[in-house]
Design a protein around this motif. Structure first.
Motif, PDB file in Angstrom:
ATOM      1  N   TYR B  40       0.822  -1.216   0.000  1.00 22.18           N
ATOM      2  CA  TYR B  40       0.000   0.000   0.000  1.00 22.18           C
ATOM      3  C   TYR B  40       0.857   1.268   0.000  1.00 22.18           C
ATOM      4  O   TYR B  40       0.387   2.351  -0.298  1.00 22.18           O
ATOM      5  CB  TYR B  40      -0.901   0.058   1.240  1.00 22.18           C
ATOM      6  N   GLY B  43       2.627   3.295  -3.894  1.00 24.23           N
ATOM      7  CA  GLY B  43       2.078   4.442  -4.613  1.00 24.23           C
ATOM      8  C   GLY B  43       2.467   5.736  -3.917  1.00 24.23           C
ATOM      9  O   GLY B  43       2.818   6.729  -4.565  1.00 24.23           O
ATOM     10  N   HIS B 106       4.943  -0.460  -7.833  1.00 26.56           N
ATOM     11  CA  HIS B 106       3.568  -0.147  -7.448  1.00 26.56           C
ATOM     12  C   HIS B 106       2.582  -0.829  -8.402  1.00 26.56           C
ATOM     13  O   HIS B 106       1.592  -1.432  -7.978  1.00 26.56           O
ATOM     14  CB  HIS B 106       3.437   1.369  -7.471  1.00 26.56           C
ATOM     15  N   GLY B 127      -3.436   4.854 -13.758  1.00 25.93           N
ATOM     16  CA  GLY B 127      -2.086   4.567 -13.264  1.00 25.93           C
ATOM     17  C   GLY B 127      -1.149   4.195 -14.392  1.00 25.93           C
ATOM     18  O   GLY B 127      -0.006   4.686 -14.460  1.00 25.93           O
ATOM     19  N   PHE B 128      -1.627   3.373 -15.322  1.00 26.52           N
ATOM     20  CA  PHE B 128      -0.761   2.963 -16.427  1.00 26.52           C
ATOM     21  C   PHE B 128      -0.389   4.161 -17.293  1.00 26.52           C
ATOM     22  O   PHE B 128       0.749   4.302 -17.734  1.00 26.52           O
ATOM     23  CB  PHE B 128      -1.450   1.887 -17.264  1.00 26.52           C
ATOM     24  N   HIS B 208      -6.296   9.799 -10.450  1.00 29.24           N
ATOM     25  CA  HIS B 208      -5.815   8.587  -9.789  1.00 29.24           C
ATOM     26  C   HIS B 208      -6.025   8.679  -8.280  1.00 29.24           C
ATOM     27  O   HIS B 208      -6.575   7.781  -7.645  1.00 29.24           O
ATOM     28  CB  HIS B 208      -4.328   8.453 -10.127  1.00 29.24           C
ATOM     29  N   MET B 217      -8.898   1.539   0.193  1.00 23.83           N
ATOM     30  CA  MET B 217      -7.909   0.570  -0.231  1.00 23.83           C
ATOM     31  C   MET B 217      -8.579  -0.770  -0.529  1.00 23.83           C
ATOM     32  O   MET B 217      -9.488  -1.202   0.167  1.00 23.83           O
ATOM     33  CB  MET B 217      -6.855   0.362   0.862  1.00 23.83           C
ATOM     34  N   SER B 218      -8.088  -1.410  -1.547  1.00 25.18           N
ATOM     35  CA  SER B 218      -8.645  -2.712  -1.890  1.00 25.18           C
ATOM     36  C   SER B 218      -8.172  -3.756  -0.873  1.00 25.18           C
ATOM     37  O   SER B 218      -7.134  -3.586  -0.236  1.00 25.18           O
ATOM     38  CB  SER B 218      -8.203  -3.116  -3.290  1.00 25.18           C
TER      39      SER B 218
HETATM   40  C1  HEM Z   1       3.485   7.160 -11.883  1.00 26.98           C
HETATM   41  C2  HEM Z   1       2.952   7.690 -10.874  1.00 26.98           C
HETATM   42  C3  HEM Z   1       1.937   7.072  -9.900  1.00 26.98           C
HETATM   43  C4  HEM Z   1       1.611   7.665  -8.718  1.00 26.98           C
HETATM   44  C5  HEM Z   1       2.197   8.979  -8.217  1.00 26.98           C
HETATM   45  C6  HEM Z   1       0.632   6.820  -8.074  1.00 26.98           C
HETATM   46  C7  HEM Z   1       0.091   7.114  -6.841  1.00 26.98           C
HETATM   47  C8  HEM Z   1      -0.777   6.258  -6.180  1.00 26.98           C
HETATM   48  C9  HEM Z   1      -1.155   6.382  -4.793  1.00 26.98           C
HETATM   49  C10 HEM Z   1      -0.594   7.467  -3.849  1.00 26.98           C
HETATM   50  C11 HEM Z   1      -2.006   5.368  -4.491  1.00 26.98           C
HETATM   51  C12 HEM Z   1      -2.616   5.019  -3.129  1.00 26.98           C
HETATM   52  C13 HEM Z   1      -1.625   4.165  -2.291  1.00 26.98           C
HETATM   53  C14 HEM Z   1      -1.345   2.800  -2.877  1.00 26.98           C
HETATM   54  O1  HEM Z   1      -2.256   2.009  -3.115  1.00 26.98           O
HETATM   55  O2  HEM Z   1      -0.152   2.510  -3.101  1.00 26.98           O
HETATM   56  C15 HEM Z   1      -2.241   4.627  -5.690  1.00 26.98           C
HETATM   57  C16 HEM Z   1      -3.080   3.536  -5.825  1.00 26.98           C
HETATM   58  C17 HEM Z   1      -3.228   2.763  -6.955  1.00 26.98           C
HETATM   59  N1  HEM Z   1      -2.466   2.878  -8.110  1.00 26.98           N
HETATM   60 FE1  HEM Z   1      -1.103   4.283  -8.472  1.00 26.98          FE
HETATM   61  N2  HEM Z   1       0.370   5.748  -8.865  1.00 26.98           N
HETATM   62  C18 HEM Z   1       1.137   5.844  -9.966  1.00 26.98           C
HETATM   63  C19 HEM Z   1       1.202   4.922 -10.996  1.00 26.98           C
HETATM   64  C20 HEM Z   1       0.361   3.784 -11.076  1.00 26.98           C
HETATM   65  C21 HEM Z   1       0.489   2.782 -12.100  1.00 26.98           C
HETATM   66  C22 HEM Z   1       1.586   2.738 -13.176  1.00 26.98           C
HETATM   67  C23 HEM Z   1      -0.537   1.857 -11.880  1.00 26.98           C
HETATM   68  C24 HEM Z   1      -0.879   0.622 -12.677  1.00 26.98           C
HETATM   69  C25 HEM Z   1      -0.895   0.532 -13.979  1.00 26.98           C
HETATM   70  C26 HEM Z   1      -1.251   2.297 -10.737  1.00 26.98           C
HETATM   71  C27 HEM Z   1      -2.348   1.637 -10.216  1.00 26.98           C
HETATM   72  C28 HEM Z   1      -2.879   1.897  -8.980  1.00 26.98           C
HETATM   73  C29 HEM Z   1      -3.982   1.154  -8.377  1.00 26.98           C
HETATM   74  C30 HEM Z   1      -4.772  -0.028  -9.038  1.00 26.98           C
HETATM   75  C31 HEM Z   1      -4.180   1.702  -7.103  1.00 26.98           C
HETATM   76  C32 HEM Z   1      -5.176   1.238  -6.081  1.00 26.98           C
HETATM   77  C33 HEM Z   1      -4.429   0.293  -5.120  1.00 26.98           C
HETATM   78  C34 HEM Z   1      -5.303  -0.153  -3.972  1.00 26.98           C
HETATM   79  O3  HEM Z   1      -6.373   0.428  -3.793  1.00 26.98           O
HETATM   80  O4  HEM Z   1      -4.808  -1.067  -3.316  1.00 26.98           O
HETATM   81  N3  HEM Z   1      -0.676   3.463 -10.272  1.00 26.98           N
HETATM   82  N4  HEM Z   1      -1.457   5.194  -6.710  1.00 26.98           N
END
Ligand code: HEM
Ligand code: FES
Lengths: 144, 360, 423
Positions: B40, B43, B106, B127-128, B208, B217-218
């Protein structure tokens, strides 16, 4: 006892926090203060007041990373040239007796227009622009 | 413990602007605690590194001058004339690489915890897109110091873009701002790097983050299966946030250590007339693609190997992006038994190809 | 009748073109008149071998009659080429210098064409080995036409000319590369070969640097002769001024002239002068000193010491240049080091000239001066590189602060660790 613990923790957080903030703010502040040489590429330099230079004399100055020879001619006028000999990169000098620019390495001579007049130098010296404003000398590249 | 809501400033603000949605979000959001909780934080680390990028990037902008005859000189100036210039520039370079690394980590953690399932499909997609933008950030930033290695890497990189069928030529010229990598390319990359990409990245990042905050959170399968009394949670604020903060501090310390003990070279100034030096390599996060393209035979079926490779990567990228929507025989791919192996294959492929790229 | 038609036709065409194409057409017309020699010889395809319409005489209106006599105006060939008009046909080889000299030794005449032209070529020629032999009746030596050609003479600054600097070595080589011919004079015939590999030859022939000396720059032009022992250093000294002056004042120069050695040539060779290298000094394989000096004598020791010094300065200069490149690559401040290194470079270049003083004190002094400068530059460079790695002090402070804060946060997390169960 418990009070003590909390006090200790708060001091720790306080010191650490202030220290951390300081170690971020300080470099940033310093970074933003402009350094002495203001620009990355030098396009002009100040060479001081005209009365620092005697007639029929010369001085080597640093123009960025290039040595430049500033010459005050008999007429009182100034000229400036790259001081790097076009033959093998020695530093040229001014000859007061013949009023020429001399490269001592292989006896290359340039006239006061920078033209290679004798010896091995294959090319003239690059000329720089000299402007005198309020008795202050500025040397700049010919282009601008 | 003194709560944030007890403070006078908060009350003053709350009386004027209703802060209850915010407090609700902060205090009521719960983060599950289980053996995969660590993921978690990834990100968050990525987010932190992005913030560092914005911050140091703005500082660098104070002195950086784009242009064939000034870019290299101005970075040189930052490095050896401006106080702490070396620090800011090195943090920016290190943090850029770490941000992409953490974005990858992540992404794969979201993949393996199956966090992309309904309702988080859009979080995955956004995210992608962020990852792609991040890589483009890196690609465009790499050229800005106008040094020899970057110059040739850009040449090679844009050449590869030129091999894309149909739009390749157009794409190459668009990227280069002309037929060749020149000062015009530099101006253009500067534009991408400091204007277009930050704007685009911010939009997708906001989306995002909003999605994440709204959906919470999932919970991985192993957690949902637990009986209720065994499910442990911590509150997002302050408990999770404090842990986040601690991790950010650790990352910051690591960043400083890298900066000081392993600074980045400036290299020698690019000379567009010089012949290419040996061993031009793209940045590491392009390496697996670069290496794969190198390994492809000149012809596959009726098309060129390189073109085939590009098409394959393109297709893989699209599939990866819409992964949460893919159904096979009316069953979601995520729920199928192949899902896990797809992920393992992807990671193994990337790691092995990258290693080969550096070792060969 | 036939002649009249031809003449009218040529006149007509001539006047029409004359206005537009002055230089070539003027030749056809010989001061507005038709050159019948040319017209007829061209028509009968009897123009001399190697004839060029660009020939300077031809384009300046000095037609065939200028050298061969006869009349260009007469239409009848019998009359035109009769002794009445001073027709001489092909001049005798021994008469060629005088034939050219008719005009070229006459300043009044030459001035009309080039006010600053020299008119001493013929008298110089007879001072040369070529000229002397010709006078003695040797018919194989070079006359004017051997170098300048007879019918396609071009001024020396015309790149097509046989005496243009880039073409001159080839021109001399016509005869001097002919081993059979040279054998009769007991001369070698490999000068061109040697020269073209020499530092001068490479500069001229490969790099097309026309300021590099061709044959004539050392041997003279019209007065061509091998430079004598006395004059050789003067020949080299015209360009290598400092080297000559230093050498002339040196002890070695006196010893050389007493022993009948040729100044510069003894070490540098003559036609095959290689690009000088630092290894020529010292006692190594390529050393020129050990040609005369044996281990144990003073000269040998001096060579050892000077060679060592020169080598030391060169090595330290190279090393400093590498360190500078490293500083640049690291993005550190290289400007001052660059300046310092320029001085080292200058010392090195001057030392290479200074070697010709053959004066231990001066040479060692100069070398040491350079070595000190190089060490200064290296010190500056080391400082920069050290600085690159030594930015750790500030880092220590910052890390301490961050660690304290992190520790505090950690304690805080531990203290308020309120893991909740689903309520
Ligand atoms: C490049 C910059 C990115 C930033 C700054 C970012 C930031 C974040 C943050 C702060 C969270 C919440 C905390 C966490 O679950 O870790 C999050 C959740 C999430 N991110 Fe990203 N992310 C980025 C890229 C991505 C990428 C490349 C993917 C996938 C292709 C992605 C997919 C997700 C998903 C599915 C969640 C939900 C996770 C959950 O609820 O457990 N993110 N992101
Ligand atoms: S370096 Fe100036 S004359 Fe040779």
């Amino acid at each position: 006892m418990k009070q003590d613990r909390r006090g200790f923790l708060n001091t720790l957080l306080g010191i650490g926090g202030i220290g951390a903030i300081a170690s971020i703010i300080y470099p940033v502040f310093e970074f933003l203060l402009p350094p002495e040489s203001r620009e990355p590429t030098v396009s002009s330099i100040k060479a001081g007041a005209i009365d620092q230079y005697e007639v029929n004399s010369a001085k080597i100055l640093k123009f960025g990373r290039e040595p430049v020879i500033l010459i005050r001619k008999d007429s009182g006028e100034f000229s400036a040239f790259s001081a790097t000999c076009t033959h093998l990169d020695c530093i040229v000098q001014y000859r007061q007796d013949t009023k020429q620019i001399l490269c001592a390495c292989h006896n290359g001579h340039y006239d006061l227009k920078g033209r290679n007049v004798s010896g091995p130098p294959p090319k003239p010296l690059t000329e720089f622009k000299v402007s005198v404003i309020n008795n202050e000398i500025t040397i700049s590249t010919m282009e601008g | 413990m003194a709560k944030l809501t007890d403070s006078n400033v908060f009350k003053w603000l709350d009386e004027r602007v209703d802060l209850s949605p915010l407090t609700k979000l902060l205090y009521h959001k719960k983060v599950p605690v289980h053996s995969h909780t660590i993921w978690y934080y990834m990100g968050g680390v990525t987010l932190f590194l992005f913030i560092v990028q914005v911050f140091t990037g703005i500082l660098l902008l104070m002195y950086y001058v784009p242009g064939e005859n000034s870019a290299y000189e101005s970075v040189q100036f930052i490095l050896n004339k401006v106080s702490f210039g070396w620090l800011i520039r090195n943090i920016h370079s290190w943090s850029a690489n770490l941000m992409i690394l953490f974005a990858f980590i992540h992404m794969f953690s979201a993949f393996f915890t199956k966090a992309l399932r309904k309702p988080r499909e859009l979080t995955w997609v956004s995210g992608f897109i962020l990852l792609l933008l991040g890589m483009f950030f890196g690609f465009s930033g790499y050229l800005l110091p106008w040094n020899e290695l970057a110059f040739f890497a850009t040449k090679v990189g844009t050449d590869i873009a030129g091999a894309v069928p149909f739009i390749g030529d157009w794409l190459k010229i668009l990227l280069r701002g002309g037929d060749d990598v020149t000062g015009a390319t530099l101006s253009r990359f500067f534009g991408f790097h400091v204007a277009i990409l930050p704007a685009a990245f911010t939009i997708f990042l906001t989306l995002h983050l909003l999605l994440v905050q709204r959906q919470g959170m999932s919970e991985p399968d192993s957690f949902t299966k637990l009986p209720d009394e065994k499910k442990k949670y911590i509150s997002f604020f302050p408990d999770f946030a404090l842990r986040d903060f601690l991790l950010w501090l650790i990352v910051l310390i690591a960043l400083l250590a890298l900066t000081v003990f392993s600074p980045w070279d400036l290299g020698i100034k690019a000379d567009s007339l010089a012949s290419a030096p040996e061993g031009i390599k793209p940045e590491w996060y392009f390496m697996f693609m670069f290496q794969t393209l190198k390994y492809l035979p000149p012809h596959i079926w009726f098309i060129e190997g390189e073109v085939f490779g590009l098409l394959a990567f393109g297709a893989a990228g699209v599939i990866w992006m819409v992964l949460p929507f893919i159904k096979i025989k009316k069953k979601l791919l995520i729920e199928s038994k192949y899902y896990f192996y797809i992920g393992v294959f992807a990671i193994a492929f990337i790691i092995i190809m990258t290693l080969i790229g550096y070792l060969s | 009748m036939k002649n009249i038609i031809r003449r009218a036709y040529v006149l007509f065409v001539g006047t029409v073109i004359f206005i537009n194409l002055p230089s070539t057409v003027r030749a056809y017309t010989l001061q507005d008149k038709v050159d019948n020699c040319f017209v007829c010889h061209q028509e009968n395809e009897m123009l001399p071998e190697g004839f060029s319409e660009n020939d300077i005489h031809f384009t300046s209106g000095i037609g065939c009659v200028g050298c061969h006599g006869g009349s260009a105006i007469e239409e009848d060939e019998e009359i035109a080429m009769s002794s009445k008009f001073g027709f001489i046909g092909v001049p005798d080889k021994k008469d060629i210098p005088a034939t050219c000299g008719k005009c070229h030794s006459d300043i009044e005449f030459m001035r009309q064409y080039r006010p600053r032209i020299a008119t001493d070529q013929v008298s110089q020629y007879f001072e040369s080995v070529h000229g002397k032999k010709l006078k003695q009746g040797d018919n194989k030596v070079a006359d004017c036409t051997s170098c300048h050609s007879a019918h396609s003479i071009l001024p020396v600054d015309d790149p097509r000319s046989s005496v243009y600097p880039l073409n001159l070595p080839e021109t001399c080589n016509h005869c001097h590369g002919n081993s059979d011919l040279m054998y009769t004079y007991k001369l070698k015939s490999n000068q061109y070969e040697e020269y073209s590999k020499s530092v001068h030859g490479v500069a001229l022939l490969e790099h097309r640097d026309i300021s590099a000396p061709a044959c004539n720059d050392c041997h003279g032009n019209h007065g061509a002769t091998p430079p004598g022992i006395q004059s050789i250093s003067h020949v080299c000294g015209t360009c290598h001024v400092n080297n000559q002056q230093y050498f002339e004042k040196s002890n070695l120069s006196t010893i050389f002239s007493e022993a009948g050695f040729h100044g510069c040539e003894e070490c540098h060779g003559y036609h095959s002068i290689p690009k000088p290298s630092d290894d020529m000094l010292g006692v190594g394989e390529k050393s020129v000193c050990i040609k005369c000096h044996d281990s144990g004598d003073v000269g040998y020791d001096a060579a050892l010491s000077w060679g060592g010094k020169l080598n030391e300065l060169r090595t330290i200069h190279e090393h400093a240049a590498e360190v500078l490149a490293e500083v640049v690559k690291k993005g550190m401040n290289d400007v001052d080091i660059d300046f310092a290194l320029k001085d080292v470079n200058q010392s090195l270049i001057q030392l290479r000239t200074f070697v010709h003083t053959f004066d231990s004190k001066l040479i060692v002094e100069k070398a040491d001066e350079g070595i000190v400068l190089a060490n200064n530059a290296l010190e500056l460079a080391d400082k920069e590189i050290e600085e690159y790695y030594n930015r750790r002090i500030g880092f220590g402070f910052a890390t301490l602060a961050f660690v304290i804060l992190a520790f505090g946060v950690y304690l805080k997390i531990r203290k308020s660790s309120n893991v909740k169960h689903e309520s």
